[in-house]
Every structure is written in C-alpha cells, then in structure tokens.
Scaffold this motif. Structure first.
Motif, PDB file in Angstrom:
ATOM      1  N   GLY A   1     -11.371 -47.933  18.766  1.00 38.36           N
ATOM      2  CA  GLY A   1     -11.346 -47.448  17.379  1.00 38.36           C
ATOM      3  C   GLY A   1     -12.663 -47.677  16.664  1.00 38.36           C
ATOM      4  N   SER A   2     -13.279 -48.843  16.893  1.00 38.94           N
ATOM      5  CA  SER A   2     -14.550 -49.102  16.209  1.00 38.94           C
ATOM      6  C   SER A   2     -15.680 -48.291  16.831  1.00 38.94           C
ATOM      7  N   LEU A   3     -15.625 -48.095  18.154  1.00 40.86           N
ATOM      8  CA  LEU A   3     -16.657 -47.274  18.801  1.00 40.86           C
ATOM      9  C   LEU A   3     -16.543 -45.809  18.351  1.00 40.86           C
ATOM     10  N   TYR A   4     -15.330 -45.393  18.079  1.00 46.24           N
ATOM     11  CA  TYR A   4     -15.076 -44.022  17.591  1.00 46.24           C
ATOM     12  C   TYR A   4     -15.779 -43.784  16.257  1.00 46.24           C
ATOM     13  N   THR A   5     -15.633 -44.712  15.317  1.00 42.85           N
ATOM     14  CA  THR A   5     -16.295 -44.522  14.025  1.00 42.85           C
ATOM     15  C   THR A   5     -17.807 -44.708  14.168  1.00 42.85           C
ATOM     16  N   ALA A   6     -18.220 -45.604  15.067  1.00 46.11           N
ATOM     17  CA  ALA A   6     -19.666 -45.769  15.302  1.00 46.11           C
ATOM     18  C   ALA A   6     -20.266 -44.450  15.789  1.00 46.11           C
ATOM     19  N   LEU A   7     -19.580 -43.818  16.743  1.00 43.99           N
ATOM     20  CA  LEU A   7     -20.085 -42.567  17.302  1.00 43.99           C
ATOM     21  C   LEU A   7     -20.119 -41.475  16.231  1.00 43.99           C
ATOM     22  N   ALA A   8     -19.065 -41.393  15.424  1.00 41.44           N
ATOM     23  CA  ALA A   8     -19.029 -40.373  14.359  1.00 41.44           C
ATOM     24  C   ALA A   8     -20.202 -40.557  13.399  1.00 41.44           C
ATOM     25  N   SER A   9     -20.454 -41.799  12.982  1.00 45.53           N
ATOM     26  CA  SER A   9     -21.535 -41.994  12.012  1.00 45.53           C
ATOM     27  C   SER A   9     -22.898 -41.774  12.671  1.00 45.53           C
ATOM     28  N   PHE A  10     -23.016 -42.138  13.937  1.00 45.06           N
ATOM     29  CA  PHE A  10     -24.271 -41.899  14.676  1.00 45.06           C
ATOM     30  C   PHE A  10     -24.551 -40.389  14.766  1.00 45.06           C
ATOM     31  N   LEU A  11     -23.545 -39.623  15.201  1.00 41.60           N
ATOM     32  CA  LEU A  11     -23.739 -38.179  15.374  1.00 41.60           C
ATOM     33  C   LEU A  11     -24.044 -37.511  14.038  1.00 41.60           C
ATOM     34  N   ASP A  12     -23.349 -37.943  12.985  1.00 43.75           N
ATOM     35  CA  ASP A  12     -23.576 -37.346  11.671  1.00 43.75           C
ATOM     36  C   ASP A  12     -25.012 -37.613  11.212  1.00 43.75           C
ATOM     37  N   ALA A  13     -25.503 -38.827  11.455  1.00 42.47           N
ATOM     38  CA  ALA A  13     -26.869 -39.176  11.041  1.00 42.47           C
ATOM     39  C   ALA A  13     -27.907 -38.430  11.879  1.00 42.47           C
TER      40      ALA A  13
END
Ligand SMILES: [Zn+2]
Length: 298
Positions: free
Chosen positions: A22-34
């Motif tokens: 779950g935490s890696l999921y949000t990390a990936l989302a914020s990384f890709l968005d940035a």
C-alpha cells in the motif's frame, strides 16, 4: 529540470516498519505524477512520533525505494530535524490567540455523550492551567467550510467545527501533531503537489485551515485509492501487511501499474524496473482512478 519550480512532489513515509504494498503504491503514484511533469520528487521521513518509530525502518524504506528505482531528489528530509520550525509555528499561532491549552484526558472525553471524534471545546475558555498539569495545544476551529478540488476525488467540502471541533496541534507528551508538521514540512520543502492515499483525505481540510492561519500557500491535492486486503481492510502495519519483496521487484511494479489502472502492455512483463518506470512516466494518467476509493490486488 526546467519545470522544477512548477512541480515539487514528495513521499512521506513514517518509519514504523518496512514499506508494504500500500505504501509503495502511493510512492509510485506520486513519483510518476512528479516525473511526468518533470518535477522534483522529494523524500521526507515522518519520524517525530518517536514511540512508534521502529529501529532500522528508515534504512529499510530507503533500500526498498532504491531497489524499485524510485530515486528521490536531494537529501532526505527528517522531521526530527525540524522541531524548532514546528515550535515557531506554534508560538506564532499562540501569540495570535489561535490555539489554547487543553487538559482533558482521553478518559474524560470518552465519558462524554455524543460523537467522540469531535472535541466539544471544554477547555476553550479556560483562563489558567493548574500548575504542573500536562496539557495539549488545540487549534481553535471555526465554522468556516474548507473547500478544495481534489484532482481525482473532485470537490471536497468540510466544516471543521462540525467534523472535528478544535483539533490537537501538540500532544500532552510534547509530540507535534501530524497535521501541523505536515503543513510546515510541505511549506519548507516547497511542495506544490501532494499525491497521497485516500486514508489521509480527511486530514486535508485541517491542513488547509492551518495553511490559511499561517499565511502559507495551499498545494494541489490528489488522493489515490488505498489498497485493501481480501477482508476489505486497508493494508497497514496494524493489519500485518507484509513488507514488499526486494527479490521480484519488476513483477511487483508491473502489478502496481495495473492497480494504478495504467494498463501496462504485456510485453513489459519481462521488463526491468527502470524500463517499467520509463513507460509509466511517459504514459501516466491518473484519471482512470477517478472516484475509486480502494483497489484490491488479485
Ligand atoms: Zn480540554
């Protein structure tokens, strides 16, 4: 880096254990968005709730992010190195009469009738605190509606007085609240875009309220769905979510891209993490997650 100032994102895990899916999921989302906006992606360790910190967790989090190719920009920001900044903000709010000491115990509040998640303001007009008695500091909420447009969840409106009442900025044990620390950190790090899990959406109006009190800019918000387990519970340390594996990172990342509804092509099933991230950045579109509250890995 030409657009760096126009987009500064971040990932802010607590060192309460290793990263789970779950935490890696949000990390990936914020990384890709940035990265899709050629922005900066900063890493912040939310380590001020010291009783909950787990030794070795920071090292494990950094190692996991690196194993997945989620490389952050600049130095890691540790909240524990910014305690003075939080105190300055508290002093300013106190000086302006925007907060007050509260001696209510958890037990006392639990015995009161009505909703227990709304503080009834018992200490709001108290003149003096008995000497030696520990106290928390609460922000005076008011009747204003806090409204913001979440990039995925749409328009969100919350009346703080009705939903939370006066909320805690510093606990009796002396620990600054998540709400205050997050607002100060986002400001100090120059964060323009917050991408985080939907479990935190209820905190956002309180954070916007604090930004308004302190005269700070409000970033753009995007709250992604949370990952739930087969029982429908959010993956978390409390539900004993497993740490993400470092052995089969590309397969996990492929799965995460699917859970972000990015439809990675099957040919990428054999790809490496850098290749998957490269595809993810070029094709990033959060809109398929529109209004989705949770996703479940198959
Ligand atoms: Zn009180």
């Amino acid at each position: 880096m030409a657009d760096a100032q126009s987009y500064v994102g971040r990932f802010a895990p607590s060192p309460t254990g290793p990263l789970h899916l779950g935490s890696l999921y949000t990390a990936l989302a914020s990384f890709l968005d940035a990265r899709a906006r050629r922005g900066l992606w900063l890493l912040r360790i939310d380590d001020i709730d010291t009783p909950r910190n787990v030794p070795g967790a920071v090292g494990s989090i950094l190692k996991t992010l690196e194993a997945y190719g989620l490389q952050w920009d600049g130095a890691v920001y540790y909240e524990s190195q910014h305690l003075d900044d939080y105190e300055q903000a508290l002093a300013r709010l106190q000086h302006e009469g925007l907060l007050y000491p509260c001696v209510c115990s958890r037990k006392r509040l639990a015995e009161l009738p009505g909703r227990h998640d709304i503080y009834p303001g018992l200490c709001r007009n108290r003149i003096a605190i008995p000497a030696g008695q520990p106290y928390a500091l609460r922000a005076r909420s008011d009747d204003r509606d806090i409204v913001f447009e979440d990039r995925l969840q749409g328009l969100i409106c919350q009346n703080l007085a009705a939903e939370h009442g006066d909320f805690i900025l510093k606990r009796k044990e002396g620990i600054v609240s998540y709400q205050l620390a997050c607002v100060i950190d986002d400001h100090l790090q120059g964060i323009t875009h917050v991408v985080r899990g939907l479990d935190l959406v209820d905190s956002t109006p309180r954070q916007i309220f604090l930004q308004q009190l302190l005269g700070l800019p409000t970033p753009s918000y995007l709250h992604v769905p949370i990952i739930i387990d087969s029982h429908g519970y959010k993956l978390s340390k409390q539900t004993l979510a497993e740490a993400v594996t470092l052995r089969n990172a590309p397969a996990v990342m492929f799965k995460l891209l699917e859970l972000l509804r990015q439809k990675p092509p099957v040919e990428l099933k054999q790809a490496s993490c850098p290749e998957l991230l490269d595809w993810g950045v070029r094709n990033w579109d959060p809109l398929p997650l529109n209004k989705t509250r949770s996703v479940q890995p198959g």
